[in-house]
Scaffold this motif. Structure first.
Motif, short mmCIF file in Angstrom:
data_model
loop_
_atom_site.label_atom_id
_atom_site.label_comp_id
_atom_site.label_asym_id
_atom_site.label_seq_id
_atom_site.Cartn_x
_atom_site.Cartn_y
_atom_site.Cartn_z
N ALA A 49 35.56 24.54 15.86
CA ALA A 49 34.87 24.29 14.60
C ALA A 49 35.10 22.86 14.14
CB ALA A 49 35.40 25.25 13.54
N GLU A 50 34.14 22.32 13.42
CA GLU A 50 34.28 20.99 12.83
C GLU A 50 34.82 21.17 11.43
OE1 GLU A 50 34.88 17.53 11.78
OE2 GLU A 50 34.21 17.80 13.84
N LEU A 51 36.12 20.97 11.28
CA LEU A 51 36.77 21.21 9.99
C LEU A 51 37.02 19.93 9.21
CD1 LEU A 51 39.37 23.86 11.14
CD2 LEU A 51 37.20 24.25 9.96
N GLY A 52 36.66 18.79 9.76
CA GLY A 52 36.93 17.50 9.13
C GLY A 52 36.60 17.43 7.65
N PRO A 53 35.42 17.87 7.23
CA PRO A 53 35.08 17.77 5.81
C PRO A 53 35.99 18.59 4.90
CG PRO A 53 33.13 18.22 7.12
CD PRO A 53 34.30 18.35 8.03
N LEU A 54 36.62 19.62 5.45
CA LEU A 54 37.50 20.48 4.63
C LEU A 54 38.90 19.92 4.46
CD1 LEU A 54 36.63 24.06 5.88
CD2 LEU A 54 36.25 23.11 3.60
N ARG A 55 39.26 18.90 5.20
CA ARG A 55 40.64 18.40 5.19
C ARG A 55 41.10 17.95 3.80
NH1 ARG A 55 42.25 19.79 9.69
NH2 ARG A 55 41.00 19.49 11.52
N GLY A 56 40.20 17.40 3.05
CA GLY A 56 40.57 16.94 1.72
C GLY A 56 41.29 15.61 1.75
N THR A 57 40.76 14.66 1.01
CA THR A 57 41.37 13.35 0.87
C THR A 57 41.47 13.07 -0.62
OG1 THR A 57 39.28 12.15 0.87
CG2 THR A 57 40.28 12.57 3.02
N GLY A 58 41.89 11.88 -0.96
CA GLY A 58 41.94 11.50 -2.37
C GLY A 58 40.56 11.34 -2.98
N GLU A 59 39.54 11.26 -2.12
CA GLU A 59 38.16 11.13 -2.58
C GLU A 59 37.49 12.50 -2.59
OE1 GLU A 59 34.02 9.03 -1.09
OE2 GLU A 59 35.93 8.25 -0.37
N ALA A 60 36.83 12.83 -3.67
CA ALA A 60 36.12 14.11 -3.77
C ALA A 60 34.95 14.13 -2.78
CB ALA A 60 35.61 14.32 -5.19
N LEU A 61 34.83 15.23 -2.04
CA LEU A 61 33.76 15.37 -1.05
C LEU A 61 33.13 16.76 -1.19
CD1 LEU A 61 32.31 14.25 1.49
CD2 LEU A 61 34.11 15.34 2.85
N ARG A 62 31.81 16.82 -1.34
CA ARG A 62 31.11 18.09 -1.42
C ARG A 62 30.90 18.62 0.00
NH1 ARG A 62 29.31 21.35 -4.81
NH2 ARG A 62 29.54 19.90 -6.55
N VAL A 63 31.27 19.91 0.21
CA VAL A 63 31.20 20.54 1.51
C VAL A 63 30.40 21.84 1.39
CG1 VAL A 63 32.56 21.55 3.39
CG2 VAL A 63 33.47 19.60 2.10
N GLU A 64 29.42 22.02 2.26
CA GLU A 64 28.67 23.28 2.30
C GLU A 64 29.48 24.31 3.07
OE1 GLU A 64 24.76 22.51 3.89
OE2 GLU A 64 24.10 21.55 2.04
N LEU A 65 29.67 25.49 2.46
CA LEU A 65 30.46 26.55 3.08
C LEU A 65 29.63 27.73 3.55
CD1 LEU A 65 33.63 26.93 0.81
CD2 LEU A 65 33.39 25.67 2.95
N GLY A 66 28.45 27.96 2.97
CA GLY A 66 27.70 29.15 3.35
C GLY A 66 26.30 29.17 2.79
N GLU A 67 25.60 30.22 3.18
CA GLU A 67 24.23 30.41 2.73
C GLU A 67 23.92 31.90 2.68
OE1 GLU A 67 21.41 28.71 5.46
OE2 GLU A 67 22.32 29.68 7.18
N PRO A 68 22.94 32.29 1.85
CA PRO A 68 22.55 33.69 1.79
C PRO A 68 21.80 34.10 3.05
CG PRO A 68 21.14 32.38 0.37
CD PRO A 68 22.19 31.46 0.92
#
Length: 130
Positions: A49-68
């Motif tokens: 899986a590409e988990l990079g966006p979920l790692r969390g940094t000091g900068e706020a980042l919007r991450v899509e997690l799911g869809e209906p």
């Protein structure tokens, strides 16, 4: 209160490939927010899986997690802002599909959170496990 993240892999089915399930305090965040039949968006392939966006940094980042079930293009996606504050990773400012209720803000212990992402990165969760 500190929240607990667990990630598992949902095996491929007739309509979708394998994807990740995000459990927070034992509850499936995507299903709760997008309804039954919804799914996570993180594809899982032979490279994991590409988990990079979920790692969390000091900068706020919007991450899509799911869809209906109907797809995010129709009703909207479930997304969250991920940000790290020292020893805490925060999920906040949810955007949810049309007519759904947003989850609460979550605060994860950064060490536990990082260990969970590392476990998935290492391949401890592969399709067919859950």
């Amino acid at each position: 209160m500190v929240d607990r993240l667990e990630i598992s892999v949902v095996s491929p089915g007739p309509r979708f490939g394998a994807y990740l399930r995000f459990l927070v305090n034992g509850e499936d965040v995507v299903t709760e927010a997008v309804g039954e039949g919804g799914r996570g968006l993180f594809a899982v392939g032979s490279a994991g899986a590409e988990l990079g966006p979920l790692r969390g940094t000091g900068e706020a980042l919007r991450v899509e997690l799911g869809e209906p079930e109907c797809s995010g293009v129709c009703c909207g996606f479930l997304s969250v802002v991920v940000q790290r504050f020292g020893g805490v990773v925060q999920w906040s400012d949810w955007q949810v599909p049309y007519a759904e209720v947003a989850p609460p803000e979550f605060h994860f212990d950064a060490d536990q959170y990082d260990a969970e992402l590392a476990r998935v990165d290492a391949g401890a969760e592969r399709p067919g496990v859950s």
